[in-house]
Design a protein around this motif. Structure first.
Motif, short mmCIF file in Angstrom:
data_model
loop_
_atom_site.label_atom_id
_atom_site.label_comp_id
_atom_site.label_asym_id
_atom_site.label_seq_id
_atom_site.Cartn_x
_atom_site.Cartn_y
_atom_site.Cartn_z
N VAL A 97 -35.03 -60.26 68.98
CA VAL A 97 -35.53 -60.09 67.62
C VAL A 97 -34.79 -61.06 66.70
O VAL A 97 -33.55 -61.06 66.65
CB VAL A 97 -35.33 -58.64 67.13
CG1 VAL A 97 -35.84 -58.51 65.69
CG2 VAL A 97 -36.06 -57.67 68.04
N LEU A 123 -44.10 -56.55 62.85
CA LEU A 123 -42.97 -55.74 63.31
C LEU A 123 -42.62 -54.63 62.33
O LEU A 123 -42.13 -53.57 62.72
CB LEU A 123 -41.74 -56.63 63.53
CG LEU A 123 -41.62 -57.34 64.87
CD1 LEU A 123 -40.35 -58.17 64.91
CD2 LEU A 123 -41.63 -56.36 66.03
N ILE A 126 -47.90 -51.47 65.27
CA ILE A 126 -47.15 -51.71 66.51
C ILE A 126 -47.42 -50.62 67.54
O ILE A 126 -47.66 -50.90 68.72
CB ILE A 126 -45.63 -51.78 66.23
CG1 ILE A 126 -45.28 -53.07 65.48
CG2 ILE A 126 -44.83 -51.69 67.53
CD1 ILE A 126 -45.47 -54.33 66.31
#
Length: 340
Positions: free
Chosen positions: A168, A194, A200
């Motif tokens: 990430v 995200l 998600i």
């Protein structure tokens, strides 16, 4: 960006990586672009009794392994089993991860063909691929190489293996994959996606778990966005109906691959959320019949249609789980009337 790479997130990541997203979307579906399609989600694969007997010389093996997903690539008849790990592990037979890896590596083509329902004469290629945090990718590769050598020495054969890294960064989530001799990095989810949990989490709750508060909010957001589309588009002079399964299919593009027990639980959760919305619409004078997770709407005059559509776009409609909606893309009345 601080993100918890927990098992549920990892499962949803894998699902996104298999979907046919267009260019320029929030997701780059790495496995889809490589020609893979999603075949199964969290379905146990039993080990061969003969392998279990031999592996007992090293440890007490389980009778099955359960990959997060099984993918299929038609061009070379390849089946890819994927297992994601939150934590790394070494060659330690007391560790669950080590024993599990040995189980995967012991799988034979014959066992997989039986598991997949293929004819015994079919020719397939198979590989177990691990996903782990990018900083642990090299170490896990070394560990799997060592376990693989041991299993091959014991059984005379071993399944191929590979490892991809998950990282990430400030602008999104990246996959690092060894392709040939080169370690390539792919941005697979952008930062905007995200931060949107309802986007998600295609599967909003652990397959074998219970519906926790945060997951419940995510699911409710998904259900209500779907109801906006279904009810907003169809309500009018003609009666219409839908059921909990149609909502689940709208929420979840891989509904058909989910385990049956989980789908039954999911439909109950969706049904409970749907009833809350329908109770509000009934108070507006709309005739709705509910029977065993089937919802039938009668014909509605123009005045009531406008009232219902205003409700579907109101704060009252989204007040429960509203903090999730704040980060969700909202639909205008024209947009949800156009949703198929």
């Amino acid at each position: 960006m601080n993100l918890d790479l927990n098992p549920l997130f990892q499962l949803n990541l894998l699902i996104h990586l298999c979907l046919p997203y267009p260019k320029g979307s929030n997701f780059y579906p790495y496995f889809n672009r490589k020609g893979y399609t999603l075949k199964q989600i969290e379905k146990p694969i039993s080990l061969e009794p003969s392998s279990i007997k031999i592996l007992k010389e090293l440890f007490e093996p389980k009778k099955a392994v359960t990959p997060e997903v099984v993918l299929y690539k038609d061009s070379n008849n390849e089946y890819l089993l994927i297992e994601c790990k939150v934590q790394n592990f070494d060659v330690d037979w007391t560790h669950h991860g080590t024993r599990q890896a040995a189980g995967y590596l012991s799988l034979t083509s014959e066992r997989l063909k039986d598991f997949l329902g293929l004819e015994s004469k079919s020719k397939i290629n198979a590989k177990i691929m691990y996903g782990v945090s990018q900083q642990n990718q090299k170490k896990l590769t070394t560990t799997l190489d060592s376990i693989s050598n041991i299993i091959k020495d014991k059984l005379g054969q071993v399944m191929q293996h590979d490892v991809f890294g998950i990282e990430v960064k400030t602008d999104g989530l990246y996959l690092s994959v060894l392709e040939g001799e080169k370690l390539d990095s792919y941005k697979v989810i952008n930062e905007k996606a995200l931060l949107n949990k309802s986007l998600i989490y295609i599967v909003p709750v652990d397959i074998n778990g219970q519906l926790e508060k945060e997951n419940e909010d995510i699911l409710q957001t998904q259900v209500r966005n779907s109801l906006r589309s279904i009810i907003g588009k169809n309500i009018g002079s003609q009666p219409f109906s839908f059921n909990s399964t149609s909502i689940c299919e709208k929420i979840n593009p891989v509904w058909g691959q989910l385990p049956a027990p989980f789908k039954n639980k999911m439909k109950r959760w969706v049904h409970n959320n749907t009833k809350e919305v329908i109770e509000q619409i009934v108070q507006m004078g709309v005739s709705i019949t509910i029977h065993e997770q089937n919802y039938s709407f009668g014909s509605v005059d123009d005045k009531k249609v406008k009232s219902v559509r205003r409700y579907l776009l109101s704060d009252r409609f989204i007040e429960t789980g509203g903090h999730i909606f704040e980060n969700s893309e909202q639909m205008t009345i024209d947009e949800f009337l156009d949703v198929v």
